[in-house]
Design an enzyme around this catalytic site. Structure first.
Site, PDB file in Angstrom:
ATOM      1  N   SER A 150      43.019 -21.474  -4.344  1.00  0.00           N
ATOM      2  CA  SER A 150      42.333 -20.910  -3.605  1.00  0.00           C
ATOM      3  C   SER A 150      43.097 -19.605  -2.502  1.00  0.00           C
ATOM      4  O   SER A 150      44.077 -19.119  -3.464  1.00  0.00           O
ATOM      5  CB  SER A 150      42.210 -21.961  -2.209  1.00  0.00           C
ATOM      6  OG  SER A 150      41.297 -21.901  -1.173  1.00  0.00           O
ATOM      7  N   ASN A 151      42.457 -18.932  -1.385  1.00  0.00           N
ATOM      8  CA  ASN A 151      43.683 -18.007  -0.623  1.00  0.00           C
ATOM      9  C   ASN A 151      44.147 -18.295   0.489  1.00  0.00           C
ATOM     10  O   ASN A 151      43.507 -19.610   1.251  1.00  0.00           O
ATOM     11  CB  ASN A 151      42.330 -16.663  -0.818  1.00  0.00           C
ATOM     12  CG  ASN A 151      40.786 -16.798  -0.526  1.00  0.00           C
ATOM     13  OD1 ASN A 151      41.228 -17.011   0.576  1.00  0.00           O
ATOM     14  ND2 ASN A 151      39.652 -17.368  -1.388  1.00  0.00           N
ATOM     15  N   PRO A 152      44.663 -17.036   1.056  1.00  0.00           N
ATOM     16  CA  PRO A 152      44.783 -17.768   2.613  1.00  0.00           C
ATOM     17  C   PRO A 152      43.699 -17.175   3.689  1.00  0.00           C
ATOM     18  O   PRO A 152      43.927 -17.173   4.586  1.00  0.00           O
ATOM     19  CB  PRO A 152      46.139 -16.692   2.713  1.00  0.00           C
ATOM     20  CG  PRO A 152      45.998 -15.657   1.916  1.00  0.00           C
ATOM     21  CD  PRO A 152      44.489 -16.052   0.649  1.00  0.00           C
ATOM     22  N   ALA A 203      35.777 -16.080   1.776  1.00  0.00           N
ATOM     23  CA  ALA A 203      36.559 -15.633   0.714  1.00  0.00           C
ATOM     24  C   ALA A 203      36.479 -16.531  -0.182  1.00  0.00           C
ATOM     25  O   ALA A 203      37.074 -17.987  -0.171  1.00  0.00           O
ATOM     26  CB  ALA A 203      38.091 -14.862   1.006  1.00  0.00           C
TER      27      ALA A 203
END
Ligand code: C5P
Length: 204
Positions: A21-23, A88
């Site tokens: 995943s990503n922030p 995102a």
């Protein structure tokens, strides 16, 4: 107008307890959804896993993976005028998701990945606004993406700049149009960026 907003990250699981995943926190997308609803638009907010409250009068659809997000957006797009994609989305997912937690001994140190669909590019029949979070060549990359994905305009920001990008309450953005026209803005709260985006949308 009937508006779809995508927000937050996606999660791409390799087993029941591990994911890529990503922030992304979803703040930009939620601000746009809140502002659009305040202006009387009918809003569907397709959200990845985030810890934010649903804005008033917004229809929220929670999803986890990019493929789930695509399915939810396609369904909503059947009766929508505009798609504003702030999510995102993970570009890649593990080729396989194991049904049980993988043991260390079962993992080789190499993870085979496959490409996820590009939601914004795939969805047709609505006006589309995208976001481009870049670390270099911000404007050139934004023009390319605007053309490639068939967008009305793209909101570009340099995520290496202080106060811009993941998790902040502010953003410094430039609107980039397919013909190369640029509109620059100072550092603003995400709520104010949302207003400027919806002002621009109303002129399309
Ligand atoms: O190509 P890039 O990921 O930088 O494009 C960013 C824009 O495309 C964002 O608006 C994002 O929400 C959207 N996007 C998407 N599906 C993907 C990747 C990006 O909708 N798989």
């Amino acid at each position: 107008m009937r508006v779809i907003v995508t927000a937050g990250p996606t999660r791409e699981y390799l087993d029941p307890v591990r994911f890529l995943s990503n922030p992304s926190t979803g703040k930009m997308g939620f601000a746009i959804a809140a502002e659009a609803a305040r202006r009387g638009h009918e809003v569907t907010l397709v959200a990845g896993p985030v810890a934010l409250k649903t804005p008033n009068r917004v229809h929220r659809v929670d999803v986890t993976s990019a493929r789930e997000m695509l399915a939810a957006v396609k369904k909503a797009a059947q009766r929508a005028d505009i798609l504003i994609a702030t999510a995102a989305v993970a570009d890649w997912r593990p080729a396989k998701c194991a049904a049980q937690k993988l043991k260390k001994s079962q993992m080789s140190g190499t993870l085979k990945l496959v490409r996820n669909p590009d939601i914004l590019k795939t969805v047709k029949g609505v006006r589309k606004i995208g976001f481009a979070a870049e670390t270099n060549d911000v404007l050139a990359e934004a023009v390319r993406k605007c053309r490639e994905k068939g967008l009305s305009f793209i909101v570009a920001n340099d995520v290496t700049k202080k106060g811009s990008g993941f998790g902040t309450d502010t953003n410094k953005v430039t609107f980039v149009f397919a013909d190369g026209t640029l509109k620059f803005f100072p550092l603003m709260t995400k709520a104010r960026v949302a207003k400027r985006i919806l002002d621009e949308v109303s002129c399309l």
